[in-house]
Design an enzyme around this catalytic site. Structure first.
Site, PDB file in Angstrom:
ATOM      1  N   GLY A  13       7.324 -38.991  36.920  1.00 34.64           N
ATOM      2  CA  GLY A  13       7.911 -39.999  36.046  1.00 34.64           C
ATOM      3  C   GLY A  13       6.833 -40.666  35.222  1.00 34.64           C
ATOM      4  N   LEU A  14       7.236 -41.514  34.324  1.00 38.84           N
ATOM      5  CA  LEU A  14       6.304 -42.206  33.444  1.00 38.84           C
ATOM      6  C   LEU A  14       5.378 -43.127  34.241  1.00 38.84           C
ATOM      7  CD1 LEU A  14       8.806 -43.221  30.629  1.00 38.84           C
ATOM      8  CD2 LEU A  14       6.999 -41.498  30.427  1.00 38.84           C
ATOM      9  N   SER A  41       2.633 -35.921  35.960  1.00 42.91           N
ATOM     10  CA  SER A  41       2.914 -34.482  35.757  1.00 42.91           C
ATOM     11  C   SER A  41       3.914 -34.286  34.628  1.00 42.91           C
ATOM     12  CB  SER A  41       3.401 -33.824  37.050  1.00 42.91           C
ATOM     13  OG  SER A  41       4.464 -34.531  37.646  1.00 42.91           O
ATOM     14  N   CYS A  79       5.141  -0.543   9.904  1.00 42.38           N
ATOM     15  CA  CYS A  79       4.714  -1.888  10.300  1.00 42.38           C
ATOM     16  C   CYS A  79       4.448  -2.759   9.086  1.00 42.38           C
ATOM     17  CB  CYS A  79       3.452  -1.809  11.162  1.00 42.38           C
ATOM     18  SG  CYS A  79       3.717  -0.949  12.719  1.00 42.38           S
ATOM     19  N   ASP A 103       0.820  -1.219   0.000  1.00 41.36           N
ATOM     20  CA  ASP A 103       0.000   0.000   0.000  1.00 41.36           C
ATOM     21  C   ASP A 103       0.849   1.262   0.000  1.00 41.36           C
ATOM     22  OD1 ASP A 103      -2.443  -1.179  -0.156  1.00 41.36           O
ATOM     23  OD2 ASP A 103      -2.904  -1.085   1.979  1.00 41.36           O
ATOM     24  N   GLY A 131       2.825  -5.423   6.443  1.00 39.63           N
ATOM     25  CA  GLY A 131       1.447  -5.608   6.014  1.00 39.63           C
ATOM     26  C   GLY A 131       1.002  -7.050   5.947  1.00 39.63           C
ATOM     27  N   GLY A 189       4.140 -46.419  35.483  1.00 37.03           N
ATOM     28  CA  GLY A 189       4.877 -47.657  35.666  1.00 37.03           C
ATOM     29  C   GLY A 189       6.302 -47.463  36.108  1.00 37.03           C
ATOM     30  N   SER A 190       6.715 -46.225  36.350  1.00 39.41           N
ATOM     31  CA  SER A 190       8.102 -45.972  36.760  1.00 39.41           C
ATOM     32  C   SER A 190       8.344 -46.344  38.217  1.00 39.41           C
ATOM     33  CB  SER A 190       8.464 -44.500  36.540  1.00 39.41           C
ATOM     34  OG  SER A 190       7.621 -43.665  37.334  1.00 39.41           O
TER      35      SER A 190
END
Length: 635
Positions: free
Chosen positions: A472-473, A546, A115, A39, A117, A475-476
């Site tokens: 932890g995962l 977590s 800025c 523009d 466009g 089963g850890s």
């Protein structure tokens, strides 16, 4: 001979002093140019710099050489090259980053931001507009109002820019057709009214030919309004308006060079202050009177918006970086829950419920963002349902900070109403926001002080409260080890409580699933419960996957210094999957269990946990003994 020379030198010195004094006290207008691609924004700014004689001879020579090299549209100078500094910009003939330029006239100083466009650079445009008093929205007279015209106008309005100039550019390419110009202005006026823009100034221009830029054009005899420069020199700047508002100064630094001096330094956001004025420190609410307004050049009789000063007070009150000094009789508000417009500026989408840093003035707090109430379609202005926000999207959502912050609605005060969001792990700026108002519940709910403190609770139990956060995962061995640790602590007569992931989902969090946002909310709730238990003086053990670092950091930030102990139960995925006592990995591999950590949902390994245990090398009992040894002493 010496006497006339002396008089001449004195006159010259006097003229220089007068000149410097005049220019030192000029007002400053910050403005942006924006609009759609091609523009003519960069060309317009280049023309302004050229016509205001803000180009040195060597710059002009280089510009003429570059213009010949890149090729121009029949003119000797390609003014856009004055602004397009990046190589990629010159190669493509577009603006990518925000380019700032300074120029001055006899009556005013200017900082202009060019800025980009392109839609993909909307976040760059927001950055440029955040400090602007005025926006020049360019429209190609051949194309009329485009999508980016509407997008940028909406953003300017949201960002509090109240002075808008509609510059209908390239009038020379349509033969200065008044009817075409009037149609564009009418079309834009309808759109502007629909989004709440109360007024704008329309000017027909040609950045290339110079029509109505600094001098009136004979090609538009039908136009009787100001030139662009005349309008820029006459419009009211925000700093002047801010002087009329109540005094506000975010404290940036407590200036304590020696034991005899204690001052509070910062940039005055609004209003004015002088010795003897009564001020209030927020959020504490303590009041005092200003003793002196101090600068490096000496004490001042007073100071106003836009000045950086140090204030000394008559009384020793609690005030530190992030607090706000304000007029005692009209202080700003304090709250921890708000409705806000958010512009998302990161490639990664907003994660609802995740903790981000919020920087508001000189305040930095932890914040979580709720699911957006809606996303705004800037093309149609429709409000669309949204679960999150992606790059360059704009939405309205409620935000909650971890402690009360001093604020004012953005439309009243940009400094205390505008903020940025920062990713806690990467330190990337991911969003920008404008506060609308505090939620009523934030104003009506107050903290009730109690006589028995958390220290009293801890002393009665003869222990230091802690959160032992096992992560932890699946089963850890988190739950198994946490259970062993609690048994050993019980044998040591310690007061504990174990929060297990599966058990919590039977009650407190039974309404939550396993999507990313639900996992985040699961951990947030656990963190709040764990914090309450540490307030009761307990040693809290938690066993949760977590998976996200940011969420573990969110809980850490809730606790006191040294109270959060992250314990990574470090078990390789293949080992955890081989155990699979619950059959969850098998279901996940078969596609029967979605969003399972380690399979189709990531686990972010702790980078610097306080304790790391390897369940391949240790039995659960050995791991428990190792954890106990690391957290001693318990007082």
């Amino acid at each position: 001979m010496s006497q006339p020379t002396y008089q001449t030198d004195a006159l010259i010195a006097e003229d220089i002093d007068a000149y410097l004094d005049k220019h030192q006290h000029k007002s400053m207008l910050r403005f942006i140019t924006c609009g759609s691609v091609d523009d003519g924004k960069s060309t317009l700014i280049g023309r302004l710099l050229y016509d205001s004689r803000m180009i040195f001879e060597d710059q002009l020579a280089a510009l003429e050489s570059d213009s010949k090299r890149v090729g121009t549209q029949g003119q000797e100078i390609d003014f856009a090259l004055l602004v397009d500094g990046l190589a990629a910009e010159r190669e493509q003939g577009i603006t990518i980053d925000v380019a700032y330029r300074f120029f001055t006239t006899e009556s005013r100083k200017f900082i202009v931001a060019d800025c980009p466009g392109h839609e993909q650079y909307t976040r760059n445009m927001v950055t440029g507009a955040s400090t602007a008093d005025l926006a020049v929205i360019l429209i190609d007279a051949r194309k009329g109002v485009l999508t980016q015209t509407r997008r940028h106008s909406f953003l300017c309005h949201q960002l509090g820019i109240r002075h808008l100039v509609l510059a209908v550019n390239k009038m020379d390419l349509i033969g200065y057709d008044r009817a075409a110009y009037d149609a564009i202005v009418a079309n834009y006026a309808d759109f502007a009214q629909s989004i709440g823009i109360e007024g704008f100034t329309a000017i027909p221009i040609s950045g290339l030919a110079g029509d109505n830029i600094t001098a009136r054009s004979g090609n538009t005899g039908w136009y009787d309004g100001p030139t662009l420069m005349e309008h820029l020199e006459a419009v009211e700047v925000r700093s002047d308006a801010n002087l009329a508002r109540p005094f506000r100064m975010p404290v940036q630094w407590v200036n304590r060079p020696n034991l005899d001096f204690r001052g509070f330094s910062g940039l005055i956001a609004s209003g004015s202050v002088k010795p003897g004025d009564e001020v209030r420190s927020l959020p504490s609410g303590k009041t005092s009177r200003v003793k002196a307004v101090v600068t490096m050049d000496g004490d001042l009789p007073g100071a106003g918006a836009g000045q950086s000063v140090t204030l000394t007070l008559e009384d020793e009150i609690d005030c530190s970086r992030g607090d706000v000094l304000a007029a005692a009789d009209s202080p700003p508000q304090v709250a921890d829950q708000f409705e806000s417009t958010i512009v998302w500026m990161d490639e990664e989408p907003l994660v609802v419920g995740r903790g981000y840093w919020l920087k508001l003035g000189t305040q930095t707090v932890s914040v979580t963002v709720a699911e957006p109430k809606f996303e705004i379609d800037v093309n149609s202005m429709d409000r669309l349902a949204a679960k999150t926000l992606h790059l360059n999207q704009i939405g309205v959502a409620e935000i909650t900070t971890d402690r009360r912050v001093v604020f004012e609605p953005y439309e009243q005060n940009r400094t205390l109403g505008g903020y940025i969001l920062v990713d806690k792990l990467t330190n990337r700026t991911v969003g920008a926001g404008m506060i609308h108002f505090a939620l009523r519940r934030a104003q009506n709910v107050h903290w009730q002080a109690t006589d028995i403190t958390r220290d009293d609770h801890a002393a009665m139990k003869n222990q230091k409260p802690r959160v032992l956060w096992f992560t932890g995962l699946s089963g850890s061995g988190k739950s198994t080890i946490a259970n062993e640790v609690e048994k050993k602590l019980a044998m040591m007569n310690r007061h504990t409580f174990l929060l297990d992931g599966d058990n919590i989902r039977h009650g407190l969090n039974k309404d939550l699933g396993f999507t990313e946002s639900d996992r985040i909310e699961n951990i947030r709730r656990i963190g709040e419960v764990a914090k309450l238990m540490t307030d009761a003086g307990l040693i809290v053990l938690t066993a949760f996957i977590s998976p996200f670092r940011a969420d573990r950091q969110l809980v850490r930030d809730m606790m006191g210094e040294g109270e959060f102990i992250e314990i990574h139960v470090d078990t390789p995925l293949e080992v955890a999957e081989a155990r699979d006592v619950k059959g969850l990995y098998k279901k996940a591999r078969e596609g029967k269990l979605k969003n399972f950590t380690g399979i189709d949902s990531p686990y972010e390994v702790p980078e610097n946990p306080e304790i790391r245990v390897n369940t391949v090398e240790m039995t659960p009992e050995e791991a428990a003994d190792y954890v106990i040894s690391k957290i001693l002493p318990l007082k």
